[in-house]
Design an enzyme around this catalytic site. Sequence first.
Site: not given
Length: 352
Positions: A126, A161, A163, A250
């Site tokens: 990110h 992931d 996200h 996640d």
Amino acid sequence: MHRTAFVWDDRYLDYSFPGDHPFKPLRELRTKKLLEERGAFHYIDLVSPKIISEDLLYIVHSKEYIEFVKEKSREGKGLLDEGDTPAFKGIYEAALVRVSGTITALELVKDGKYDHAVNIGGGFHHAKRSSAAGFCVFNDVALAIKIAEKYFNKIALIDIDGHHGDGTQYLLYDDPHVLKVSLHMYHPHFFPGTGREDEIGEKEGKGYTINIPLPPGTGDDMYLYAFNEIVVPKVKEFKPDIIFLLNGGDAYYNDPLVELKLTTKGYLEVVRIVHELSHKLSNGRLVMTGGGGYDYDGTARIWALSIAEIASLDFIEYEDLEDCCMTTSKEFVKNKVIETVKKLKKIHGLNH
């Protein structure tokens, strides 16, 4: 067995946000313990990261931002972004060690010392050029890929992931030498709010970004369907010289922050396919990082099983770490994923 390195430094444990923040290094510690308990390090080499110079960070981050992180690191208070990434004393050094682990993993594979190298302490996808985001200070993945471009013409990044890896996407958005693939949960109010099908890159990099947005409730069945229908043919078509796998934990069915429904079996099947692709297309060159994962036990099991898979440690007992069975998506979720796959095939020329 495949020559595999596990990059580790006890200073990884310093990258821990205060209070009840969900990002804690328990996941990394548990993963290492699970591997130790099963004798994996008789077959996998433990390698310490070589700490990189600050100058290398300038490849993907602005000087002003790096100075800002150092200042906040000295102060030990305040925020590095709009709220998710609080500063603490020593955060600059803690982040630098973790980034160094991914660069070391790349070097080990690039030099041919190992087929595969793993840095579960990495995966900070990110972080952007001039800001932190989503618990990520420095973008180790984008940095390692930019360094890899000095040695390899084609690089594939597969990000699983839960996200979307927005920072990595935008740092590499116009780069035609990198195929960037991300499977992630998506709805407009879910962090980071990016990763739609129509985000496909720009300038020379147009068509080299592939986003597979998945609805909440996507189980192993439809996740693997999307992976096999889109990711596998595009990676085969691209023929990368090296593959990066960002293995965020996640997307696990029990994760408190994401509502995808993968089990260890679903994860393991994805890793098995990527591992196979690395040997078919990239002379075995595979760098795997960690990422998110806030069910610490589930994430540690996913990472330990993934490492055993790529190192081909099938003679060691790992079945106790696996979930009993795979998850099935509900009908409306299935239909949504099928629609998304159809759309993506059209966008990315996979209808033939």
